[in-house]
Structure formats: structure tokens, C-alpha cells
Design a protein around this motif. Structure first.
Motif, short mmCIF file in Angstrom:
data_model
loop_
_atom_site.label_atom_id
_atom_site.label_comp_id
_atom_site.label_asym_id
_atom_site.label_seq_id
_atom_site.Cartn_x
_atom_site.Cartn_y
_atom_site.Cartn_z
N PRO A 55 0.83 -1.32 0.09
CA PRO A 55 0.11 0.00 0.02
C PRO A 55 0.90 1.25 -0.10
O PRO A 55 0.45 2.63 0.09
N PHE A 56 2.10 1.21 -0.36
CA PHE A 56 3.15 2.62 -0.38
C PHE A 56 2.81 3.31 -1.43
O PHE A 56 2.42 4.49 -1.34
N ALA A 57 2.52 2.79 -2.70
CA ALA A 57 2.21 3.38 -3.99
C ALA A 57 1.75 2.31 -4.75
O ALA A 57 2.23 1.36 -5.32
N PHE A 58 0.56 2.56 -5.29
CA PHE A 58 -0.20 1.80 -6.50
C PHE A 58 -1.32 2.66 -7.11
O PHE A 58 -1.51 3.83 -6.67
N ARG A 59 -1.65 2.06 -8.37
CA ARG A 59 -2.53 2.67 -9.25
C ARG A 59 -3.88 2.09 -9.05
O ARG A 59 -4.31 1.18 -9.13
N VAL A 60 -4.85 3.30 -9.09
CA VAL A 60 -6.25 2.90 -9.08
C VAL A 60 -6.91 3.66 -10.16
O VAL A 60 -6.75 4.83 -9.94
N ASP A 61 -7.28 3.16 -11.14
CA ASP A 61 -8.01 3.82 -12.32
C ASP A 61 -6.70 5.08 -12.90
O ASP A 61 -7.26 6.22 -13.26
N GLY A 62 -5.63 4.46 -13.09
CA GLY A 62 -4.44 5.33 -13.49
C GLY A 62 -4.03 6.17 -12.55
O GLY A 62 -2.92 7.06 -12.75
N LYS A 63 -4.48 6.66 -11.31
CA LYS A 63 -4.16 7.59 -10.46
C LYS A 63 -3.28 6.82 -9.31
O LYS A 63 -3.77 5.72 -8.76
N ILE A 64 -2.10 7.55 -8.97
CA ILE A 64 -1.19 6.81 -7.73
C ILE A 64 -1.69 7.10 -6.51
O ILE A 64 -1.81 8.28 -6.39
N LEU A 65 -2.09 6.33 -5.66
CA LEU A 65 -2.32 6.36 -4.45
C LEU A 65 -1.53 5.71 -3.44
O LEU A 65 -0.68 4.96 -3.85
N GLY A 66 -1.79 5.96 -2.20
CA GLY A 66 -0.68 5.26 -1.06
C GLY A 66 -0.32 5.83 0.02
O GLY A 66 -0.57 6.95 -0.01
N TYR A 67 0.33 5.16 0.73
CA TYR A 67 0.68 5.71 2.07
C TYR A 67 1.78 6.97 1.73
O TYR A 67 1.92 7.99 2.25
N ASP A 68 2.87 6.51 0.89
CA ASP A 68 3.81 7.49 0.38
C ASP A 68 3.49 8.70 -0.05
O ASP A 68 3.72 9.59 0.13
N LYS A 69 2.34 8.66 -1.06
CA LYS A 69 1.50 9.54 -1.91
C LYS A 69 0.85 10.44 -0.73
O LYS A 69 0.92 11.74 -0.95
N ASP A 70 0.27 10.07 0.26
CA ASP A 70 -0.22 10.74 1.20
C ASP A 70 0.45 11.78 2.05
O ASP A 70 0.46 13.03 2.17
N ILE A 71 1.70 11.05 2.56
CA ILE A 71 2.92 11.80 3.14
C ILE A 71 3.34 12.83 2.05
O ILE A 71 3.45 14.11 2.59
N LEU A 72 3.60 12.53 0.90
CA LEU A 72 4.38 13.46 -0.09
C LEU A 72 3.35 14.71 -0.39
O LEU A 72 3.76 15.92 -0.74
N ASP A 73 2.01 14.46 -0.33
CA ASP A 73 1.05 15.48 -0.40
C ASP A 73 1.23 16.49 0.76
O ASP A 73 0.99 17.77 0.59
N LEU A 74 1.46 16.04 1.61
CA LEU A 74 1.57 16.87 2.92
C LEU A 74 2.74 17.78 2.86
O LEU A 74 2.87 18.92 3.26
N VAL A 75 3.78 17.00 2.60
CA VAL A 75 5.13 17.66 2.48
C VAL A 75 4.97 18.86 1.51
O VAL A 75 5.58 19.90 1.58
N ALA A 76 4.65 18.54 0.11
CA ALA A 76 4.33 19.57 -0.97
C ALA A 76 3.29 20.55 -0.55
O ALA A 76 3.84 21.69 -0.90
N GLU A 77 2.33 20.65 0.40
CA GLU A 77 1.56 21.65 0.69
C GLU A 77 2.30 22.54 1.49
O GLU A 77 2.26 23.69 1.35
N LYS A 78 3.42 21.96 2.51
CA LYS A 78 4.21 22.71 3.13
C LYS A 78 5.07 23.80 2.45
O LYS A 78 5.48 24.70 2.66
N LEU A 79 5.56 23.01 1.06
CA LEU A 79 6.42 23.66 0.34
C LEU A 79 5.83 24.67 -0.54
O LEU A 79 6.24 25.49 -1.15
N GLY A 80 4.40 24.64 -0.46
CA GLY A 80 3.65 25.47 -1.30
C GLY A 80 3.97 25.19 -3.03
O GLY A 80 3.65 25.80 -3.68
N VAL A 81 3.96 23.75 -3.23
CA VAL A 81 4.25 23.22 -4.72
C VAL A 81 3.29 21.95 -4.90
O VAL A 81 2.69 21.46 -3.98
N LYS A 82 3.40 21.63 -6.15
CA LYS A 82 2.65 20.49 -6.64
C LYS A 82 3.50 19.26 -6.62
O LYS A 82 4.67 19.67 -6.83
N VAL A 83 3.02 18.09 -6.57
CA VAL A 83 3.76 16.84 -6.75
C VAL A 83 3.63 16.28 -8.13
O VAL A 83 2.76 15.89 -8.56
#
Length: 285
Positions: A55-83
Motif C-alpha cells: 500500500p505504499f504506492a499503487f495505481r487505481v484507475d490510472g491514479k497513484i495512491l498510497g501511504y507514500d503519496k499521502d505523506i508526499l502531498d502533505l510535504v508538498a503542501e508545506k512547500l507550497g508546490v505540486k507533486v
């Protein structure tokens, strides 16, 4: 009135001020040229991942989801950038990082002395131990020592590979036949090989094993573990310490707030004990 002594000292003061100004300007420039600042100016963080490691990173309907992705989104939010994710086979991620195809290997990677001597690891994002799985109805394999004379599969260049190799040599040293080790490009391929009877057992991370047992409890069984638990983390180039420091700070905040535990419960169903210090081997970058 300006004295003769003051006139002699004044050029020295001017020269010293100039040196300080140059040094200060150089420091600011170096800081401004750091990777974190480049990412902010760019407006995106480019991250290498393996979207075949549920469950770290995998595709569902072409979209990458998972534990790593959730953390990455939070880090990117702090940076003020997109992933922006670059999906590659696991074997191509570390070479891709070195060749600067992306800023970060945001795919949880086992911290080993060999890797830590070449790359810079963040604070751990997870833990894992190598587990051996066999088919549920295969009564010939009840524990790891029963792998003598069998065929075992694991992912090429993964942390379970050297552990499986060492365990095979240990079985031989104890008077057994050892086992044939087959290498596949991904853990899902190993799972298919086991289910179809191409191999007798697989060596996989505990997180992968837990997911398989959850999804296919009537297909596989866990017969044991080999070697000690390890820590998983993200990877940056050694020269990009500013990015590692930023990510470490964010992981620390997520741990302190309970958000990291929340994500672990969401994706794994259990909490992982992750250290803030002392997780790097001797000689690490």
C-alpha cells in the motif's frame, strides 16, 4: 577633525567591509541555490516512485495512491508546490535519482549500510521485516527450514534479496540443500508466480505480506521471518541536505501531531514505531 591615524585605518575598514559583504552575498546565494529553493521557484517537486508496491504506492484507475503519496502531498503542501510523480521500476529509482531525473526518491526504501554510504536517507517512514509466504495448501512447507530443495522468489534489487541469499547459504551451512532463488522485477510478479505454482515460496516485506493475507487469506500462508526488522525511508542525493532536513522536519511534525499514526492505521492497520535518531548505520551520508 580626522587624524592621520584615522586616515590610515579607514582603508582597512573599507576593505574589511567589502570582504564581509562578499562573503555574506556568497552565503545568501548558496542558500538561494539550494534544492528546496529551486523546488519552490519551480512550483513543483519531482518525485521518483514505484507505483507497484501496495500500500505504499499503487495505481487505481490510472491514479497513484498510497501511504507514500499521502505523506508526499502533505510535504508538498508545506512547500507550497505540486507533486509530479515519475513512475519507474524499483531498480531504476536510485540510478534515476543520481542522474537528477527527479528531486527525491519518494518510495519507502530499506536503509542499508551499502545504500547509506552513497545516498542520504530521511527519517524513517516505516518499518519492515522479510517474511516467507507459501501456498496455503502446501503441507511440505511449514517453516523456513523447509525451503531446502525448493524454489523461492523475490524482487530483484530489493532488501529481501540479500536476506534470502544469506538464508539460503545458512541452510546449506547447516547441511541442507538450500534453495533456488528466482528474481522478478516486482513483488506482484512474485505473488503471481507463487499462486500459479511457478515457485514454492516468496520472500517479501512484512507490509506486502500483511496486504496479501488480507486480500487472499485462502491462498497464502506466512511460514516465518528471516533476519531482523529494518527501517524504510525516502532518499535524496547527498548534496541535497537542505531537502532532507526539510522533509525530516515535516515527518517530525506529522509524528508529533498523530497524523503519521493516522496514515499508518489507514494503509496498514497498525502503528509503526519510528525513531527520530539513531536509525542510520555507521558511515552514512
Amino acid at each position: 577633525m580626522i587624524t592621520e591615524k584615522a586616515l590610515r585605518i579607514r582603508p582597512l575598514i573599507v576593505a574589511l567591509f567589502a570582504v564581509v559583504t562578499i562573503w555574506s552575498g556568497t552565503s545568501v546565494t548558496a542558500k538561494a541555490d539550494g534544492l528546496v529553493n529551486q523546488i519552490k521557484q519551480r512550483g513543483e517537486i519531482i518525485v521518483g516512485t514505484e507505483a507497484d508496491f501496495e500500500p505504499f504506492a499503487f495505481r487505481v484507475d490510472g491514479k497513484i495512491l498510497g501511504y507514500d503519496k499521502d505523506i508526499l502531498d502533505l510535504v508538498a503542501e508545506k512547500l507550497g508546490v505540486k507533486v509530479t510523480l515519475v513512475d519507474l521500476p524499483f531498480q531504476g529509482l536510485l540510478p534515476g535519482l543520481l542522474s537528477k531525473k527527479f528531486d527525491l526518491k519518494g518510495s519507502s526504501t530499506t536503509i542499508t549500510p551499502e545504500r547509506a554510504a552513497k545516498f542520504a536517507f530521511t527519517r524513517p517512514t516505516g518499518t519492515g521485516v522479510t517474511m516467507i509466504l507459501a501456498r496455503l495448501k502446501d503441507d511440505s512447507i511449514k517453516e523456513p527450514k523447509d525451503l531446502n530443495g525448493k524454489v523461492v522468489a523475490t524482487q530483484l534489487a530489493s532488501s529481501p534479496q540479500p536476506k534470502a541469499e544469506r538464508f539460503g547459504e545458512r541452510l546449506k551451512a547447516e547441511g541442507g540443500a538450500g534453495f533456488e532463488l528466482k528474481l522478478f522485477s516486482s513483488f506482484p510478479e512474485c505473488n503471481v508466480a507463487l499462486a500459479s505454482g511457478q515457485v514454492d515460496a516468496i520472500a517479501v516485506p512484512s507490509t506486502t505480506a500483511a496486504l496479501l493475507m488480507k486480500k487472499l487469506p485462502d491462498t497464502f500462508k506466512i511460514i516465518g521471518t528471516i533476519e531482523n526488522p529494518v527501517y524504510l525511508a525516502w532518499v535524496v542525493r547527498p548534496e541535497d541536505g537542505d531537502l532532507r532536513d526539510f522533509i525530516n522536519a515535516q515527518i517530525g511534525e506529522l509524528a508529533d501531531s498523530g497524523k503519521l499514526k493516522e496514515l499508518q492505521m489507514k494503509w496498514f492497520g497498525y502503528e509503526m514505531e519510528l525513531p527520530a535518531h539513531g536509525y542510520l548505520p555507521e558511515g552514512a551520508k
